[in-house]
Design a protein around this motif. Structure first.
Motif, mmCIF file in Angstrom:
data_model
loop_
_atom_site.group_PDB
_atom_site.id
_atom_site.type_symbol
_atom_site.label_atom_id
_atom_site.label_comp_id
_atom_site.label_asym_id
_atom_site.label_seq_id
_atom_site.Cartn_x
_atom_site.Cartn_y
_atom_site.Cartn_z
ATOM 1 N N MET A 1 0.978 -1.414 0.223
ATOM 2 C CA MET A 1 -0.562 -0.079 -0.095
ATOM 3 C C MET A 1 0.681 1.350 0.142
ATOM 4 S SD MET A 1 -3.239 0.733 -0.037
ATOM 5 C CE MET A 1 -4.508 2.250 0.604
ATOM 6 N N LYS A 2 2.296 1.295 0.708
ATOM 7 C CA LYS A 2 2.761 2.547 1.185
ATOM 8 C C LYS A 2 3.748 2.480 -0.329
ATOM 9 C CE LYS A 2 4.117 2.992 5.697
ATOM 10 N NZ LYS A 2 5.327 3.260 6.633
ATOM 11 N N LYS A 3 3.816 1.998 -0.836
ATOM 12 C CA LYS A 3 4.554 1.712 -2.864
ATOM 13 C C LYS A 3 3.418 2.522 -3.944
ATOM 14 C CE LYS A 3 8.165 -0.668 -4.987
ATOM 15 N NZ LYS A 3 8.846 -2.484 -4.814
ATOM 16 N N GLY A 4 2.051 2.074 -3.801
ATOM 17 C CA GLY A 4 0.950 2.837 -4.719
ATOM 18 C C GLY A 4 1.426 4.445 -4.379
ATOM 19 N N LEU A 5 1.248 4.332 -3.244
ATOM 20 C CA LEU A 5 0.966 5.828 -2.182
ATOM 21 C C LEU A 5 2.004 6.831 -2.845
ATOM 22 C CD1 LEU A 5 -0.573 7.696 -1.490
ATOM 23 C CD2 LEU A 5 0.362 6.975 0.942
ATOM 24 N N MET A 6 3.027 6.022 -2.747
ATOM 25 C CA MET A 6 4.493 6.840 -3.208
ATOM 26 C C MET A 6 4.901 7.169 -4.034
ATOM 27 S SD MET A 6 7.862 7.449 -1.639
ATOM 28 C CE MET A 6 8.804 6.139 -0.858
ATOM 29 N N VAL A 7 4.146 5.683 -5.241
ATOM 30 C CA VAL A 7 4.424 5.972 -7.259
ATOM 31 C C VAL A 7 2.722 7.160 -7.662
ATOM 32 C CG1 VAL A 7 3.446 5.181 -8.761
ATOM 33 C CG2 VAL A 7 4.878 3.275 -7.485
ATOM 34 N N LEU A 8 1.664 7.142 -6.338
ATOM 35 C CA LEU A 8 0.632 8.129 -6.742
ATOM 36 C C LEU A 8 1.526 9.982 -6.505
ATOM 37 C CD1 LEU A 8 -1.708 8.491 -7.271
ATOM 38 C CD2 LEU A 8 -2.670 8.121 -5.525
ATOM 39 N N VAL A 9 1.914 9.544 -5.553
ATOM 40 C CA VAL A 9 2.899 10.539 -5.015
ATOM 41 C C VAL A 9 3.643 11.687 -6.057
ATOM 42 C CG1 VAL A 9 4.408 12.078 -3.562
ATOM 43 C CG2 VAL A 9 2.306 10.507 -2.498
ATOM 44 N N ILE A 10 4.234 10.707 -6.724
ATOM 45 C CA ILE A 10 5.827 10.751 -7.463
ATOM 46 C C ILE A 10 5.206 11.682 -8.808
ATOM 47 C CG2 ILE A 10 7.660 10.463 -8.889
ATOM 48 C CD1 ILE A 10 8.709 8.179 -6.417
ATOM 49 N N VAL A 11 4.203 10.699 -9.141
ATOM 50 C CA VAL A 11 3.478 10.647 -9.798
ATOM 51 C C VAL A 11 2.821 12.121 -10.520
ATOM 52 C CG1 VAL A 11 1.533 10.078 -12.074
ATOM 53 C CG2 VAL A 11 2.528 8.201 -11.285
ATOM 54 N N LEU A 12 1.692 12.565 -9.355
ATOM 55 C CA LEU A 12 1.793 13.795 -9.055
ATOM 56 C C LEU A 12 2.632 15.011 -9.427
ATOM 57 C CD1 LEU A 12 -1.665 12.993 -6.431
ATOM 58 C CD2 LEU A 12 -1.882 13.800 -8.963
ATOM 59 N N ALA A 13 3.490 14.526 -8.427
ATOM 60 C CA ALA A 13 4.551 15.544 -8.415
ATOM 61 C C ALA A 13 5.627 15.880 -9.833
ATOM 62 C CB ALA A 13 5.865 15.390 -7.578
ATOM 63 N N ILE A 14 5.500 15.090 -10.702
ATOM 64 C CA ILE A 14 5.343 15.123 -12.096
ATOM 65 C C ILE A 14 4.717 15.562 -12.639
ATOM 66 C CG2 ILE A 14 5.947 13.594 -14.266
ATOM 67 C CD1 ILE A 14 7.418 11.369 -12.358
ATOM 68 N N ILE A 15 3.541 15.447 -12.226
ATOM 69 C CA ILE A 15 2.061 16.187 -13.235
ATOM 70 C C ILE A 15 2.194 17.833 -13.213
ATOM 71 C CG2 ILE A 15 -0.565 16.607 -13.862
ATOM 72 C CD1 ILE A 15 -0.176 13.191 -13.355
ATOM 73 N N ILE A 16 2.849 17.570 -11.758
ATOM 74 C CA ILE A 16 2.293 18.978 -10.588
ATOM 75 C C ILE A 16 3.554 20.089 -11.237
ATOM 76 C CG2 ILE A 16 2.293 20.583 -9.479
ATOM 77 C CD1 ILE A 16 0.590 18.291 -7.866
#
Length: 187
Positions: free
Chosen positions: A1-16
């Motif tokens: 779960m933490k790994k999926g959340l980390m990937v989501l945060v990284i993807v959001l950071a890249i999009i932002i």
């Protein structure tokens, strides 16, 4: 779960980050576009100033040189072409015609010593000379800002943004070939 959340945060950071990059490019183009437009407005302002001085100059010369109607008519027609110009290219062409007409007017003035010593004429000539200097500076400033804008519009990756938002290169205010020639001065 933490790994999926980390990937989501990284993807959001890249999009932002990508969004901020796009916004920065767009805002930079808007700023440069406005700068070019402001510089062009100053060129138009100085050309209008010169055009406004010309009727007074023509009136003063008319009083002394009534038989030089063709030259005076040429100046008036060239002035009206300048006032109807819309693009930098049209302004450059009209400006060249007006400069040629004013050169012919100066030749006429040389034939009338009383006119050359007339206080109103001298004042108008001084105003016109000052305005010509302002026009030269304004044209230089405009062309410099157009160059900066055009370089930005053509540079990668900003050229992609410029294409998407339809920013087009600005036209330079260029002088004609005759104005590039060095005038011949004889005494």
């Amino acid at each position: 779960m933490k790994k999926g959340l980390m990937v989501l945060v990284i993807v959001l950071a890249i999009i932002i980050a990508f969004g901020f990059s796009i916004a920065g490019s767009y805002n930079g183009l808007v700023r440069l576009d406005e700068e070019v437009n402001a510089k062009w407005a100053q060129v138009e302002n100085q050309l209008k100033r010169r055009a406004d001085l010309i009727p007074n100059l023509v009136s003063t010369v008319k009083g002394f040189a009534a038989q030089e109607e063709n030259v005076l008519l040429g100046v008036t027609e060239a002035r009206s072409r300048l006032e109807t110009a819309r693009t930098p290219g049209e302004f450059a062409q009209a400006d060249a015609q007006l400069t040629t007409a004013l050169d012919r007017l100066n030749v006429v003035v040389e034939s009338y010593p009383d006119l050359k010593s007339n206080e109103n004429f001298i004042r108008l000539q001084d105003e016109l000379a000052g305005t010509e200097n302002r026009i030269a500076v304004s044209r230089m400033d405009y062309n410099e800002s157009a160059k900066t804008f055009n370089s930005k519009v053509r540079s990668f990756p900003t050229n992609i943004m410029a294409g998407i938002f339809r920013f087009e290169q600005k036209e330079y205010f260029e002088i004609n070939e005759q104005d590039k020639e060095v005038p011949k001065v004889e005494f």
